[in-house]
Design an enzyme around this catalytic site. Structure first.
Site, PDB file in Angstrom:
ATOM      1  N   ASP A  65       0.872  -1.183   0.000  1.00 36.23           N
ATOM      2  CA  ASP A  65       0.000   0.000   0.000  1.00 36.23           C
ATOM      3  C   ASP A  65       0.907   1.231   0.000  1.00 36.23           C
ATOM      4  O   ASP A  65       0.681   2.181   0.736  1.00 36.23           O
ATOM      5  CB  ASP A  65      -0.934  -0.018   1.216  1.00 36.23           C
ATOM      6  CG  ASP A  65      -1.913   1.151   1.223  1.00 36.23           C
ATOM      7  OD1 ASP A  65      -2.096   1.793   0.163  1.00 36.23           O
ATOM      8  OD2 ASP A  65      -2.488   1.433   2.299  1.00 36.23           O
ATOM      9  N   ASN A 107      -3.834   3.529  12.392  1.00 42.35           N
ATOM     10  CA  ASN A 107      -5.040   2.697  12.378  1.00 42.35           C
ATOM     11  C   ASN A 107      -4.681   1.237  12.145  1.00 42.35           C
ATOM     12  O   ASN A 107      -5.337   0.340  12.654  1.00 42.35           O
ATOM     13  CB  ASN A 107      -5.991   3.173  11.280  1.00 42.35           C
ATOM     14  CG  ASN A 107      -7.226   2.304  11.188  1.00 42.35           C
ATOM     15  OD1 ASN A 107      -8.062   2.295  12.097  1.00 42.35           O
ATOM     16  ND2 ASN A 107      -7.332   1.515  10.119  1.00 42.35           N
ATOM     17  N   GLN A 174      -3.408  -5.428   5.935  1.00 45.44           N
ATOM     18  CA  GLN A 174      -3.229  -4.302   6.865  1.00 45.44           C
ATOM     19  C   GLN A 174      -4.140  -4.457   8.081  1.00 45.44           C
ATOM     20  O   GLN A 174      -5.195  -3.806   8.157  1.00 45.44           O
ATOM     21  CB  GLN A 174      -3.574  -2.986   6.175  1.00 45.44           C
ATOM     22  CG  GLN A 174      -2.500  -2.482   5.241  1.00 45.44           C
ATOM     23  CD  GLN A 174      -3.004  -1.352   4.381  1.00 45.44           C
ATOM     24  OE1 GLN A 174      -4.122  -1.408   3.860  1.00 45.44           O
ATOM     25  NE2 GLN A 174      -2.193  -0.341   4.205  1.00 45.44           N
ATOM     26  N   ASP A 176      -5.938  -3.945  11.556  1.00 44.32           N
ATOM     27  CA  ASP A 176      -6.164  -2.746  12.382  1.00 44.32           C
ATOM     28  C   ASP A 176      -5.674  -2.979  13.806  1.00 44.32           C
ATOM     29  O   ASP A 176      -5.908  -4.045  14.392  1.00 44.32           O
ATOM     30  CB  ASP A 176      -7.664  -2.418  12.444  1.00 44.32           C
ATOM     31  CG  ASP A 176      -8.136  -1.656  11.214  1.00 44.32           C
ATOM     32  OD1 ASP A 176      -7.536  -1.833  10.136  1.00 44.32           O
ATOM     33  OD2 ASP A 176      -9.106  -0.895  11.343  1.00 44.32           O
ATOM     34  N   ARG A 204       0.550  13.873   9.927  1.00 43.99           N
ATOM     35  CA  ARG A 204      -0.743  13.560   9.315  1.00 43.99           C
ATOM     36  C   ARG A 204      -1.253  12.284   9.961  1.00 43.99           C
ATOM     37  O   ARG A 204      -0.548  11.266   9.989  1.00 43.99           O
ATOM     38  CB  ARG A 204      -0.591  13.370   7.809  1.00 43.99           C
ATOM     39  CG  ARG A 204      -1.849  12.887   7.086  1.00 43.99           C
ATOM     40  CD  ARG A 204      -1.528  12.718   5.615  1.00 43.99           C
ATOM     41  NE  ARG A 204      -2.625  12.260   4.794  1.00 43.99           N
ATOM     42  CZ  ARG A 204      -2.934  10.969   4.578  1.00 43.99           C
ATOM     43  NH1 ARG A 204      -2.257  10.017   5.174  1.00 43.99           N
ATOM     44  NH2 ARG A 204      -3.913  10.654   3.761  1.00 43.99           N
ATOM     45  N   ASP A 206      -3.223   9.387   9.581  1.00 46.80           N
ATOM     46  CA  ASP A 206      -3.834   8.623   8.499  1.00 46.80           C
ATOM     47  C   ASP A 206      -5.082   7.878   8.998  1.00 46.80           C
ATOM     48  O   ASP A 206      -5.076   7.316  10.093  1.00 46.80           O
ATOM     49  CB  ASP A 206      -2.793   7.617   7.975  1.00 46.80           C
ATOM     50  CG  ASP A 206      -3.293   6.827   6.795  1.00 46.80           C
ATOM     51  OD1 ASP A 206      -3.463   7.434   5.729  1.00 46.80           O
ATOM     52  OD2 ASP A 206      -3.525   5.612   6.942  1.00 46.80           O
ATOM     53  N   GLU A 248      -6.718  12.965   8.775  1.00 45.36           N
ATOM     54  CA  GLU A 248      -7.244  12.539   7.484  1.00 45.36           C
ATOM     55  C   GLU A 248      -8.605  11.914   7.763  1.00 45.36           C
ATOM     56  O   GLU A 248      -8.720  10.719   7.990  1.00 45.36           O
ATOM     57  CB  GLU A 248      -6.326  11.516   6.802  1.00 45.36           C
ATOM     58  CG  GLU A 248      -6.756  11.270   5.358  1.00 45.36           C
ATOM     59  CD  GLU A 248      -6.730   9.819   4.887  1.00 45.36           C
ATOM     60  OE1 GLU A 248      -6.990   9.585   3.704  1.00 45.36           O
ATOM     61  OE2 GLU A 248      -6.458   8.906   5.688  1.00 45.36           O
ATOM     62  N   ASP A 314      -4.032   9.657  -3.770  1.00 48.66           N
ATOM     63  CA  ASP A 314      -5.111   8.663  -3.810  1.00 48.66           C
ATOM     64  C   ASP A 314      -6.061   8.939  -4.974  1.00 48.66           C
ATOM     65  O   ASP A 314      -5.894   9.917  -5.697  1.00 48.66           O
ATOM     66  CB  ASP A 314      -5.891   8.702  -2.490  1.00 48.66           C
ATOM     67  CG  ASP A 314      -5.093   8.105  -1.345  1.00 48.66           C
ATOM     68  OD1 ASP A 314      -4.304   7.169  -1.590  1.00 48.66           O
ATOM     69  OD2 ASP A 314      -5.259   8.571  -0.207  1.00 48.66           O
TER      70      ASP A 314
HETATM   71  C1  NOJ Z   1      -4.940   6.704   3.469  1.00 45.38           C
HETATM   72  C2  NOJ Z   1      -3.845   6.907   2.462  1.00 45.38           C
HETATM   73  O1  NOJ Z   1      -3.940   8.211   1.929  1.00 45.38           O
HETATM   74  C3  NOJ Z   1      -3.985   5.854   1.378  1.00 45.38           C
HETATM   75  O2  NOJ Z   1      -3.027   6.045   0.380  1.00 45.38           O
HETATM   76  C4  NOJ Z   1      -3.904   4.483   1.988  1.00 45.38           C
HETATM   77  O3  NOJ Z   1      -4.112   3.501   0.992  1.00 45.38           O
HETATM   78  C5  NOJ Z   1      -4.935   4.321   3.099  1.00 45.38           C
HETATM   79  N1  NOJ Z   1      -4.826   5.388   4.050  1.00 45.38           N
HETATM   80  C6  NOJ Z   1      -4.821   2.992   3.807  1.00 45.38           C
HETATM   81  O4  NOJ Z   1      -3.560   2.842   4.367  1.00 45.38           O
END
Ligand code: NOJ
Length: 533
Positions: A65, A107, A174, A176, A204, A206, A248, A314
């Site tokens: 990711d 997260n 991934q 949590d 940031r 996330d 975010e 993204d």
């Molecule tokens: C937010 C990130 O901006 C994105 O690129 C990512 O795939 C997701 N979080 C999950 O990690």
């Protein structure tokens, strides 16, 4: 900047530049962007006039990711350099008066993270196992939506070693973290201290809405999540005052503002619902989508600030629009069948605007005019294109186009070693779209971006002003006044591809200094900034 300005409020006057390190500049010829390369381009970044660099995750990661799958929170992925390089980056950025924003991805982790490997082997019920969220069935929390709809069909994945399912809001690789475990809080605080003590100026946060899960809820914006953020903020204020936390939180305005708390959660949050409406307004030639969403946005605490953006790394997310609006956006902006991705569109700004320089400038003029602090995505300042043949969102993360030489000047390594090919098509290819060519051309997008940022930076009212909407007779014109103390600026933007009249107050054009007053015709997509006389 006003001499009385509180230095801890720096994010209010900031212009952020978003950099995925892998994509920016390769300093050692291995085909991957790295800290060395980034440091060599800090003068370029400073010359843009931006005041802060936001770097995407650079921690050891299997990169499934793009680094948001962290295997180790305490070091630098060797493809990007090492800790010494990171420290040098911070020093060099600060030497140029650039703030540094990094990522706190808390997260979830990668399945490769030692915490997860330990958890799956640890006895059921132990603190080690409970670093993550486990279940005997994949039926729990059915109200929680799936975010990565193109790759996932459940938020649970089976782990053979644990003999249980683990919870994941994003990719199944991934898991949590479990915020009901106090040891997770301690681990997160420790990571935060580790990076902030190296001089990082902002973090940031996330995917922050999803920290907690609770039965019978959709697992977003839970009170427990906000309580944790208050704790995080108090810690930062006590130990690292002046550090900015950026949420975010891709949420509707009513839910998004809660991330500011009473000025005791995050300092900043992106305005996600505004972003697609900037594109809608441009397509319709009508200000209403923008004005409506801002009118619907509750007031925020004095210390809080919106992050404004048009594009990022993204997909252009369409989560914060109605079904009808989503259909309109897809019909308008995702005509290529490869463009839709998850609940959004994986395209860059220039292709979304059909590479029309006037429309690209319109979008950027909105970015730099609307109340809040703007985030500029690398490459958008030269109108870079995208590569829809690359998987996932990689097509908007291609090598930065520095010049017309091999590999776009991004890397001296063999082309075959590049993490992704540079864009080379006839419209957006690096032989024509590149920094060197645009530096040499006074009329280029790059020089225009430098100018608009420079003019913006002379008026702190952009980052700090209170908005007052002005109803221009023609709904193609978005007009508002921003006022802060004694100063004010009038912004008028023609969203349509035709001339539109508006009544400007007596003042001076912020770009040319020429006096303006009264009825004025704005050409298609033209904008004006007028300072009070
Ligand atoms: C937010 C990130 O901006 C994105 O690129 C990512 O795939 C997701 N979080 C999950 O990690």
């Amino acid at each position: 900047m006003h001499p009385m300005v509180n230095p801890h409020d720096w994010y209010k006057d900031a212009v952020f530049y978003e950099v995925p390190i892998r994509s920016f500049c390769d300093g050692n010829g291995d085909g991957f962007g790295d800290f060395d390369g980034l440091i060599s381009k800090l003068d370029y970044i400073a010359d843009l006039g931006v005041t802060a660099v936001w770097v995407l995750p650079f921690y050891p990661s299997p990169l499934r990711d793009d680094g948001y799958d962290i295997a180790d929170y305490h070091s630098v992925d060797s493809r990007y350099g090492d800790m010494k390089d990171f420290r040098r980056f911070v020093t060099e950025a600060h030497r140029r008066n650039l703030k540094v924003v990094t990522e706190l991805v808390i997260n979830h982790t990668s399945v490769d993270n030692a915490w997860f490997q330990r958890a799956r082997m640890a006895p059921k019920g132990s603190s080690e196992r409970d670093f993550y969220v486990w279940s005997d069935t994949a039926e729990r929390f059915p109200e929680a939506r799936i975010i990565f709809t193109f790759t996932e069909d459940s938020n649970w994945a089976w782990d053979e070693a644990a003999g249980a399912f683990y919870w994941h809001r994003f990719f199944s690789h991934q898991p949590d973290l479990n915020y009901d475990n106090p040891a997770v809080h301690a681990a997160v605080f420790e990571i935060l201290d580790y990076w902030l003590s190296m001089g990082v100026d902002g973090l940031r946060l996330d995917a922050v809405p999803y920290l907690y899960v609770r039965e019978g809820t959709n697992g977003e914006n839970l009170p427990e999540t906000h309580a944790f953020l208050k704790k995080l903020r108090a810690h930062v204020d006590e130990h690292f005052p002046g550090t900015m936390l950026l949420a975010e939180a891709n949420q509707w305005p009513e839910d998004a503002v809660v991330y500011f708390g009473e000025g005791d959660e995050s300092h900043m949050n992106y305005h996600f619902p505004l972003m697609p409406r900037l594109f809608m307004a441009a397509a319709l030639g009508d200000r209403n989508p923008i004005q409506e969403i801002l009118a619907r946005t509750p007031a925020i605490p004095d210390s809080a600030q919106w992050g404004i953006f048009v594009r990022n790394h993204d997909e252009l997310t369409l989560e914060m629009v109605t079904d009808e609006e989503r259909a309109f956006m897809l019909k308008t902006y995702a005509r290529d069948p490869r463009a839709p991705m998850n609940v959004g569109i994986r395209r860059r700004l220039a292709p979304l605007m059909d590479n029309d320089p006037r429309k690209i400038r319109l979008m950027l003029s909105l970015l730099f005019s609307l109340p809040g602090s703007p985030f500029l995505y690398y490459g958008d300042e030269i109108g870079m294109g995208d590569d829809l043949d690359l998987p996932d969102r990689d097509g908007v993360r291609t090598p930065m186009q520095w010049d017309a030489s091999e590999n776009a000047g991004f890397s001296t390594g063999p082309s075959s070693a590049l993490y992704a090919p540079p864009i080379s098509d006839s419209t957006y290819g690096y032989s024509s779209v590149n920094v060197a060519a645009q530096e040499a051309d006074p009329g280029s997008l790059l020089n225009w971006v430098r100018e608009i940022i420079a003019v913006r930076s002379r008026h702190d009212v952009f980052g700090r002003g209170i908005v007052e909407w002005l109803d221009a007779a023609d709904s193609a014109v978005l007009a508002f006044r921003l006022s802060h103390g004694e100063t004010s600026i009038l912004v008028a933007i023609n969203l349509a591809d035709r001339a539109a009249e508006c009544n400007l107050p007596a003042g001076f054009d912020a770009f040319t200094g020429a006096p303006v007053a009264g009825p004025t015709v704005l050409e298609g997509y033209e904008f004006r900034w007028v300072t009070a006389r």
